[in-house]
Design an enzyme around this catalytic site. Sequence first.
Site, PDB file in Angstrom:
ATOM      1  CB  CYS A 277       5.451  11.852 -15.738  1.00 24.01           C
ATOM      2  SG  CYS A 277       6.980  10.880 -15.744  1.00 24.01           S
ATOM      3  CG  HIS A 325       6.879  12.293 -11.451  1.00 18.64           C
ATOM      4  ND1 HIS A 325       5.967  11.608 -12.221  1.00 18.64           N
ATOM      5  CD2 HIS A 325       6.256  13.445 -11.076  1.00 18.64           C
ATOM      6  CE1 HIS A 325       4.837  12.303 -12.300  1.00 18.64           C
ATOM      7  NE2 HIS A 325       4.993  13.420 -11.620  1.00 18.64           N
ATOM      8  CG  HIS A 337       2.188  15.974 -12.086  1.00 21.03           C
ATOM      9  ND1 HIS A 337       2.744  15.062 -11.226  1.00 21.03           N
ATOM     10  CD2 HIS A 337       1.049  16.399 -11.464  1.00 21.03           C
ATOM     11  CE1 HIS A 337       2.010  14.944 -10.145  1.00 21.03           C
ATOM     12  NE2 HIS A 337       0.977  15.741 -10.255  1.00 21.03           N
TER      13      HIS A 337
END
Length: 362
Positions: A277, A325, A337
């Site tokens: 990520c 994240h 993402h």
Amino acid sequence: MNRRRRAKAAIIVACALTVLASPALTLQASAAPLPPPAQPAAPTAPAAPAQPKKTLEEVRQEIEALYRQAAVATDAYNLAEEKAKEQSDEIVKLARMIVEGREKIDDLKARAGAAARAQYRNGGLPDGAQFVLTDDPQLFLDNAGRLKEGHKATKDLLGEMTRTQAELTTYAKDASINWTKLEANRVKQAKAKKEINDKIAAARKLESELAAEERARLLRLEQQAQYRAQTAWLDTGVLKGLSGKATPAGKRAVEFATQQIGKPYVWGAEGPGSYDCSGLTQTAWASAGHTIPRTSQEQWRLLPRVDIKDMRPGDLIVYFKDASHIGMYVGNGAIVHAPRPGRNVTIAGAGSMEILGVVRPE
């Protein structure tokens, strides 16, 4: 008569032997050990109650928790790797400075040696000192000035040697400290790598135990949970008044990130074939000419924060309380993402996960 007596005596002896033998037999029999009494059978432990089977939703939440833990460990791995690179580069830099310092020391020693040899040739007087002893006043003054300059040069030379030697000692100490830190970060990397692999393996094991139909239902449950979260987020009116206009750099970052759609998530990856990520967000902004930290936690900690009502395309949305994240806002309530292992870079609802906050790389 004698025969009768002998016969009678024999009978008496035989009877006596029989009588004497009988108690011995009885004692011998009574001395023999008796067999132990039969032990009662040990009670059988009651069977453990069967564990109730987990619902598919519980399995989904457990898998999600494992992947979240893997994401935290991935951040730890990436940070340790980044620090290790920095320390390795610093060690190389210090090594060059040590080499240059030693070369400088050698040059200074050669110059000092030349000055000492000149003094020796002049009977212990530096060059020009003998000319100070002239009877000519003007020549005396000129050479006295040169002698003073020579003394200063020698003093400066010795001072420079001392400073250079002190610098070398500092460089060597710093190199040793950085080497210790480098080794510590390598240990952290190895520990984080094991944790990542263990968590991913546990999550995949849970998934593999499901039938094909259950895995399909699991994916639907995941999508439904994201849809519910996104809908609730949009219902707050969060998009009202949001600017859909990106800066030129933000536009380039968004274009780069969206071009990676379909590439797999791989922990620790920074492209070009796969990403995690924060690897995606870092590389996207690097393509736009901006250097940002490597991990989602560091991006959250170090980049300027903006209110969600001021969010614009290119900004980064950080998720979960531990900042484990991150995704890039692309406008219209969506992010691009790299979700997790087993998934590809994709577009998702910006509110489909728990939002911690928003940061701006520019």
